[in-house]
Design an enzyme around this catalytic site. Structure first.
Site, PDB file in Angstrom:
ATOM      1  N   TRP A 101       0.836  -1.213   0.000  1.00 62.03           N
ATOM      2  CA  TRP A 101       0.000   0.000   0.000  1.00 62.03           C
ATOM      3  C   TRP A 101       0.863   1.253   0.000  1.00 62.03           C
ATOM      4  CZ3 TRP A 101      -3.899  -1.762  -2.048  1.00 62.03           C
ATOM      5  CH2 TRP A 101      -4.554  -2.909  -1.605  1.00 62.03           C
ATOM      6  N   ASP A 171      -1.440   6.481   6.398  1.00 61.24           N
ATOM      7  CA  ASP A 171      -2.541   5.587   6.037  1.00 61.24           C
ATOM      8  C   ASP A 171      -2.756   4.671   7.242  1.00 61.24           C
ATOM      9  OD1 ASP A 171      -4.139   3.520   5.092  1.00 61.24           O
ATOM     10  OD2 ASP A 171      -2.881   3.052   3.346  1.00 61.24           O
ATOM     11  N   LYS A 195     -11.819  -2.107   6.974  1.00 63.59           N
ATOM     12  CA  LYS A 195     -10.963  -3.013   7.738  1.00 63.59           C
ATOM     13  C   LYS A 195     -11.467  -3.126   9.176  1.00 63.59           C
ATOM     14  CE  LYS A 195      -8.698  -3.211   3.986  1.00 63.59           C
ATOM     15  NZ  LYS A 195      -7.511  -2.550   3.510  1.00 63.59           N
TER      16      LYS A 195
END
Ligand SMILES: *Cc1c(COP(=O)(O)O)cnc(C)c1O
Length: 360
Positions: A101, A171, A195
């Site tokens: 990511w 993030d 998530k």
């Protein structure tokens, strides 16, 4: 069949209570005669839903008044572009690449300016967090970017990098509200909610007010300016109403269960059960350097891909869902977010013990 123990990395398990409450309100949300899905985002009941959600996230995360909370669409991925478009005033930014990511965010930032990879753990397939105590931060960097919890590889920063005065952008998709954080250490933090907090389709951005300006890169689409969303309280266009509604319910659930201090304690307890087993058994082993282990995503392997496959198959048949690891790591991964009950982890370890005995 009843509910399974769902170890999916995302979209992921939600608190059962929240799902039941949502189901009960499906045909008639609190006397409105309609579901939240059918309701105008400008209506009074929805206004209350979004205001309450913002109030609760502010309270849970102790977000200071000089930070805005934005409920946006486009997932984590759109932030990979929105961040440089809005913050790269000098067209320079530093990225710490600790997994897929962060790497995607870094690659995306290159479209807009000079993105520097100032540290990386790619040399060992991202199984650790690099030393970030004395990085060579670029003098003209507009910000330093990290992915705080690496969902795929199972690593987590235990202390934040020293950015030497530069703005920290993080993030936090897979560790969102899993423990208390000091918001003032960040300029911007964001996470996809699928998530730890709600259904897929929304990202929450927490951004310091002075970073919200009209001074964005040329050709930045209106929809990608933080300012337009901040000025319109996330209602410039139609937001993901149902997602805001369900996240709001998860926030209530978090408050009822002791907030983020209690979540941290429970998450530590759950992680300890599984890591203690990984460290003491003879078949399975963790893939991450111990000091950098995530509390929420636990990758592990047997060392034999045949046995891994057998484990995934048998665990699924026994009611443990989505334990297959990400294709870039292989093996298994147990994602044990806030809503995973401690029972699920205890039962998983019991199952792993049984599998160990049968496959020695
Ligand atoms: C899942 C995930 C993403 C990607 O989110 P999308 O909503 O699918 O764009 C980004 N960062 C992290 C840390 C993630 O776990």
């Amino acid at each position: 069949m009843g509910r399974v123990y769902n170890f999916s990395a995302g979209p992921a398990v939600l608190p059962e209570e929240v799902l039941k409450e949502t189901a009960a309100e499906m045909l008639d949300y609190r006397g409105t005669g309609m579901s939240v899905m059918e309701m105008s985002h400008r209506s009074r009941p929805f206004e209350e839903i979004i205001d309450e959600a913002e109030k609760d996230i502010r309270e849970l995360m102790e977000i200071p008044n000089n930070y805005k909370v934005l409920f946006l669409q486009g997932g984590g991925h759109l932030q990979f572009s929105m961040i440089p478009m809005n913050l790269m005033k000098n067209r320079v930014a530093d990225y710490i690449v600790t997994g897929q990511w962060a790497k995607r965010a870094y690659e995306e930032a290159k479209i807009y300016g000079k993105a520097n990879k100032i540290a990386s753990s790619e040399d060992k397939n991202f199984c650790y967090i690099p030393d970030c105590t004395d990085l060579s931060i670029s003098a003209s960097a507009d910000y330093v970017y990290i992915c705080e919890n690496n969902t795929i590889y199972g690593t987590k920063y235990k202390s934040l990098p020293d950015t030497k005065g530069k703005i920290l952008v993080a993030d936090i998709s897979s560790c969102f509200m899993s423990e208390p954080v000091d918001i003032t250490k960040y300029g911007l933090l964001y996470g996809g909610v699928q998530k730890n907090l709600g259904p897929a389709g929304m990202v929450i951005v927490i951004i310091r007010e002075d970073l919200i300006t009209e001074d964005v890169l040329p050709y930045t689409p209106t929809m990608m300016k933080y300012k337009i969303h901040a000025d319109n309280k996330s209602l410039y266009n139609t937001p993901n109403c149902v997602c805001i509604y369900m996240c709001g319910k998860v926030f209530k659930w978090l408050k009822k269960n002791g907030g983020l201090v209690a979540m941290k304690a429970t998450n530590e307890k759950k992680a300890k059960i599984i890591y203690d087993f990984l460290d003491s058994n003879t078949l399975f082993k963790g893939t991450v350097v111990k000091k950098d282990r995530s509390l929420l995503n636990v990758p592990f392997i047997t060392g034999s891909s045949e046995l891994d496959e057998k484990f995934i198959k048998e665990s699924k048949a026994a009611g443990f869902e989505s334990l297959r690891g990400h294709r870039s790591v292989g093996g298994m991964r147990a994602s044990i977010y806030n809503a995973m009950p401690i029972d699920g982890v205890i039962k998983l370890v019991e199952f792993m013990k049984k599998f160990e005995k049968e496959n020695k």
